[in-house]
Write a protein that holds these residues in place. Sequence first.
Motif, PDB file in Angstrom:
ATOM      1  N   ALA A  76       0.840  -1.201   0.000  1.00 35.41           N
ATOM      2  CA  ALA A  76       0.000   0.000   0.000  1.00 35.41           C
ATOM      3  C   ALA A  76       0.877   1.254   0.000  1.00 35.41           C
ATOM      4  O   ALA A  76       2.095   1.173   0.149  1.00 35.41           O
ATOM      5  CB  ALA A  76      -0.909  -0.016   1.224  1.00 35.41           C
ATOM      6  N   VAL A 133      -7.996  -9.077   3.002  1.00 37.35           N
ATOM      7  CA  VAL A 133      -9.101  -8.884   2.060  1.00 37.35           C
ATOM      8  C   VAL A 133      -8.617  -9.261   0.661  1.00 37.35           C
ATOM      9  O   VAL A 133      -7.416  -9.339   0.411  1.00 37.35           O
ATOM     10  CB  VAL A 133      -9.601  -7.420   2.075  1.00 37.35           C
ATOM     11  N   ASP A 134      -9.558  -9.514  -0.229  1.00 41.02           N
ATOM     12  CA  ASP A 134      -9.188  -9.898  -1.600  1.00 41.02           C
ATOM     13  C   ASP A 134      -8.875  -8.640  -2.397  1.00 41.02           C
ATOM     14  O   ASP A 134      -9.780  -7.968  -2.886  1.00 41.02           O
ATOM     15  CB  ASP A 134     -10.342 -10.690  -2.224  1.00 41.02           C
ATOM     16  N   ASP A 135      -7.626  -8.304  -2.495  1.00 34.10           N
ATOM     17  CA  ASP A 135      -7.209  -7.125  -3.253  1.00 34.10           C
ATOM     18  C   ASP A 135      -6.186  -7.562  -4.289  1.00 34.10           C
ATOM     19  O   ASP A 135      -5.325  -8.392  -3.999  1.00 34.10           O
ATOM     20  CB  ASP A 135      -6.581  -6.102  -2.300  1.00 34.10           C
ATOM     21  N   TYR A 140      -2.402  -8.008  -3.465  1.00 38.29           N
ATOM     22  CA  TYR A 140      -1.846  -9.209  -2.841  1.00 38.29           C
ATOM     23  C   TYR A 140      -1.449 -10.213  -3.918  1.00 38.29           C
ATOM     24  O   TYR A 140      -0.402 -10.824  -3.876  1.00 38.29           O
ATOM     25  CB  TYR A 140      -2.857  -9.835  -1.880  1.00 38.29           C
ATOM     26  N   ARG A 170      -8.267   2.238  -2.032  1.00 41.17           N
ATOM     27  CA  ARG A 170      -8.465   0.866  -1.570  1.00 41.17           C
ATOM     28  C   ARG A 170      -7.843   0.693  -0.192  1.00 41.17           C
ATOM     29  O   ARG A 170      -6.755   1.193   0.074  1.00 41.17           O
ATOM     30  CB  ARG A 170      -7.828  -0.118  -2.544  1.00 41.17           C
ATOM     31  N   LEU A 175      -6.476  -1.899   2.839  1.00 36.95           N
ATOM     32  CA  LEU A 175      -5.969  -3.252   3.114  1.00 36.95           C
ATOM     33  C   LEU A 175      -5.782  -3.413   4.625  1.00 36.95           C
ATOM     34  O   LEU A 175      -4.695  -3.234   5.148  1.00 36.95           O
ATOM     35  CB  LEU A 175      -4.623  -3.475   2.415  1.00 36.95           C
ATOM     36  N   TYR A 211      -8.903 -17.505  -1.016  1.00 38.50           N
ATOM     37  CA  TYR A 211     -10.119 -16.718  -0.834  1.00 38.50           C
ATOM     38  C   TYR A 211     -11.382 -17.563  -0.903  1.00 38.50           C
ATOM     39  O   TYR A 211     -12.364 -17.272  -0.238  1.00 38.50           O
ATOM     40  CB  TYR A 211     -10.179 -15.594  -1.876  1.00 38.50           C
TER      41      TYR A 211
END
Lengths: 354, 803
Positions: free
Chosen positions: B485, B532-534, B537, B510, B512, B555
């Motif tokens: 980030a 989280v699903d970003d 990653y 966004r 994280l 996930y």
Amino acid sequence: MIANLLHPGKIIAITTLALAPLGAWAQGFANLGSTAEDFTAPRPGVDLIFPNDHAAHPDYRIEWWYLTANLKTAAGEDLGIQWTLFRSALAPSEVDGWQSPQIWMGHAAVTTKSDHRFSERIGRGGTGQAGISAAPFSAWIDDWEITSSDATLDELTVKARGQSFSYNLHLRTDAPLILHGDAGYSVKSADGQASYYYAQPAYEVSGTITLPQGPVAVTGAAWLDREWSSQPLAEDQDGWDWFSLRLDDGAKLMGFVLRGERGDFTSGTWITPDGTAQPLAPGAFNAAPRAWSQVEGRQVPTSWQVSLPERDLNITVDALNPQAWMGVSFPYWEGPVQVSGSHSGVGYLEMTGY
Amino acid sequence: MKHALYCFLSHWRRAPLQLLLLIAGLALATALWSAVQAINSEARASYARAVEQLGAAQLTALTSPEGTIPVETYVRLRRAGWQVSPVLEGTWQADQNALTLLGVDALSYPGAPAMFQAASARGLDLSDVLTPPRLIFAHPTTLPDLMAFERSIPLPQLPPRVVLADLSLAERLLDQPGRLSRILILPNQPKGLPDLAEIVPELRQSQNSDGALADPQRLTRSFHLNLTAFGFLSFCVGLFIVQGSVTLGIEQRRGTIRTLRCLGVSTATLLQALFLELLILALVSGVLGLVIGYALAALLLPDVSATLRGLYGAPVEGSLTLRPTWVISGLVMTSLGTGAAGAQAFVAMRRMANALSRSPVASARMTWRSQRIFLGASAVLIAAGYLALKLVPGLIGGFAFLGGTLLGAALLLPPILFAMSSALLGVLRAPLWRWLVADSRLQLPGISLSLMALLLAVATNIGVGTMVSSFRLTFLDWIEQRLPADAYVEVTSATTANQIMEWAMQNDARALPQYRIDSRTDSAPLRIYGIVDDPLYRTHWPLLEAEARVWDRIYDEGAVLISEQLARREGLQTGDQIALTPDWTTQIAGIYPDYGNPDGQAVVALSTLQARASGITVSRVGVVAPPGVSTADLMQRLRQDLNLTSDKVVEAEMIQRASVAIFDRTFVVTGALNILTLGVAGFALLTSFLSQWSKRLPHLAPVWAMGITRPQLARLELMRSLAFAVVTFVLALPLGLLLAWALLAVINVEAFGWRLPMYLFPMEWGRLFAMTLIVAALASLLPALRLMRMSPATLLGVFASDR
């Protein structure tokens, strides 16, 4: 018998040394001499009720089950044993588990003329490691215990074990309990500090004591003291000399000297051969040191001149083993004594604050 | 005897510089070794003190295969007469910080006196420990984490992040009323107790009774082993100096020895004199070395403590105490080392005393036969090292491999130099060059030991340098990947975290968030993150090993990523099952590097974490700037819109810089030791050049007489030294790279649990090459200058007194 734990000077010394975990409890006891805070205080005119009063009184700050015995081996050698369970409360309540504010401490000792062995156990109430049950009676800490098959104290089994000694004794008596002071209300100072105090001074004992050289059968007599209070000390009182004497003519004498800055306070009970308790007036009981011994780096009076003029009693009380020092978290002297003079007999002597 | 010794020692009066170098070399070697020892023992003493005062050093513990033990079992043991003490250990979430909480019975715990001492220093006593609100003890650096807890007491003996309290408090904080983790068996049990197997058949005995208290000791073991290895290497290099000087001293006293023998002094007396001389030298240098070593340790200790604290959270005080054992072991080490290094001198002396007439040159000449011995020893050492690597597991095998290979390779040096000079002699035609090469070959026995020392020092420098630089490069890369980030916001509650996420959604940024829980495997703490699903990653997260569709597996299927350390420690691979908590087992979809972290770590999808675990906390939320917004603007808006103080919003780059600074600090000591080792090697070289000096006059004088001027000779001298350095460096380079490989792929894996890729740094080699040349040049400068200034009369004198 009054606590041997209460000498503030000693207690502070132990705290700084921090010899044992217990050393630190010290200050929890140190304020015993001042106020009773939320704890219940003994009052005169309260009847003791048995078997309930054999059990613990968590709302009082301090309490003990204190057994001493003068014994003889088959070969005629004199020895003594001590078995004591102390209860000290940090708060006037009992709860289950580790939250319990009740702390228990056991002291056991075997004393011969030339040998003195002792041990200590500490535990918390609430978990079951230490405690009292009233019916059937049982007092225990770890595997040390005094147990009865019923709710009375007439027949007891006593066990304790240290690193280098153990004993297993059977006690039996038909004699009634002795209520000290005013029906069990025992005054300890001119300011009115007091405790509830009763005893069973007339046990016959048989059993086995195991020392490093092996087990040995013993017989003799034992004396059980029960006492509880919340503020047993006057502020100026800093030590005790306590005598429990069993005279050959069948009479018994309990007497104590509370040493205070404002002068000594003495009291006691005369127990006739038929088991009748006659409280002594303050000052009637006299005890003066005759000879001092060097014990664990301090001077301790191990020979006493004791007199009770109203009974024509004038005796010499000598320690069987002057080195009977209890080097536990709160050290004190406790050991068997021999009586000679106008009367003869045996007994136990406890001295604190030296 | 007295006179023999006096005669013997008088030699040094004529050669004060040689004596000085000998003592300095030995002192320096002792200094390095003893400095490392002092640092190690200081650190160990710190851990041991902590464990002893607080824990259960050396005690056996009873544990249950079921996990926890009911308090009734403890009471059962007590009622049977066993003197035992209960401990409850767990992870406690103090606000946002997960701490290891040790709950003990303050009445029986062996460490209770330390607790009470700390409490009474604050005017508190037993009732404050046992009755509400009750006290909690923590390392001074951990106290800030307990801000919300008003009754916290500093207890420096505790490791950081481990807190101590009476069971009455701990069982509540850990929500484990009436449960225990282990029961310590106290010393001095009464005799005649019933067997444990009778009373508590369900419990097993375990030697590891310290739990979290022993973490520092466990974690730092490898670090200290590394330091010790380094110190020992320096010591060995130093011994080469002694060996050279002492042997030379005997050689130089050939005349004295002959005279003494002719006067009727027995060989035994002479050997005794040599023994006494070595002993005196060893003691003098040893004492000097200890003084320097102590100073050096005092100088380095703060850095080492910083390293240990930073890397492992191990508490080491920054001050040094002088321990008698350290002084004695230092002196013994020096004496033994001197003895070992002087062994050859005894042999030489014996030979000399018995055969009075043999020529010195002939005995010193290197032959092909002697080369075979070197080659043989070298082969044996290298083979033994290789076998150790293959057969002996763990760090010991790794270090045995290093030792065997390094010494074996060093022993190869003289034969290689001999072969090279022989080959050159076959090729060269110019007489002067032929003389130079032949003369160098003649010198080999005298200086090959110090060249070996130089080889080892250079190889170590290359090896350790490559390791550190490779680690650094990997670390930089990794930390950049791990902080994808743009900025990170420190949060203290889930509410703040949610606000930031909401803000991110509204502003096209966004978020994280780093949700996590703390657990513990048998051996060490384990932290589990829920992410989280970003896409960041999927693109950025570094993976060493992964199944196909790894992120979908994470996930969608509840799989887990685990750190390399955890995988190695537990022997796990991708596809295996892992128990993250007692009631949560899942499949490993991938393994990722997690450098610098001694504890295990795992990553799952946030939804999985929320479904499987309670007590989830969040301490940081990463925020990725919307397209077209700079990081500075993003941070500005975050602070403004969410009313955050500026210290709560940190730029990712800042965190990276801070981490790298910690990393660099970690290797300060390594750097210092590197330089010192090279210094010792330079000293060794200087000693041997000087020691060759007098022996070489008879060889130089004829060359001078044939018309080669003294400055020319001096230049040749310098050149030769440089040539030796070049050859040594060229040989040291592959050896150093092998060392680096062993450090990265063997030692690091064993010591820390991670394997690092190896990078090559030719620029570094260039710098080291230059340093080697400088060391060699400096070492030969003094002999060369002497040669230049030597009066012709001396050179002529050689002919007059030629034997």
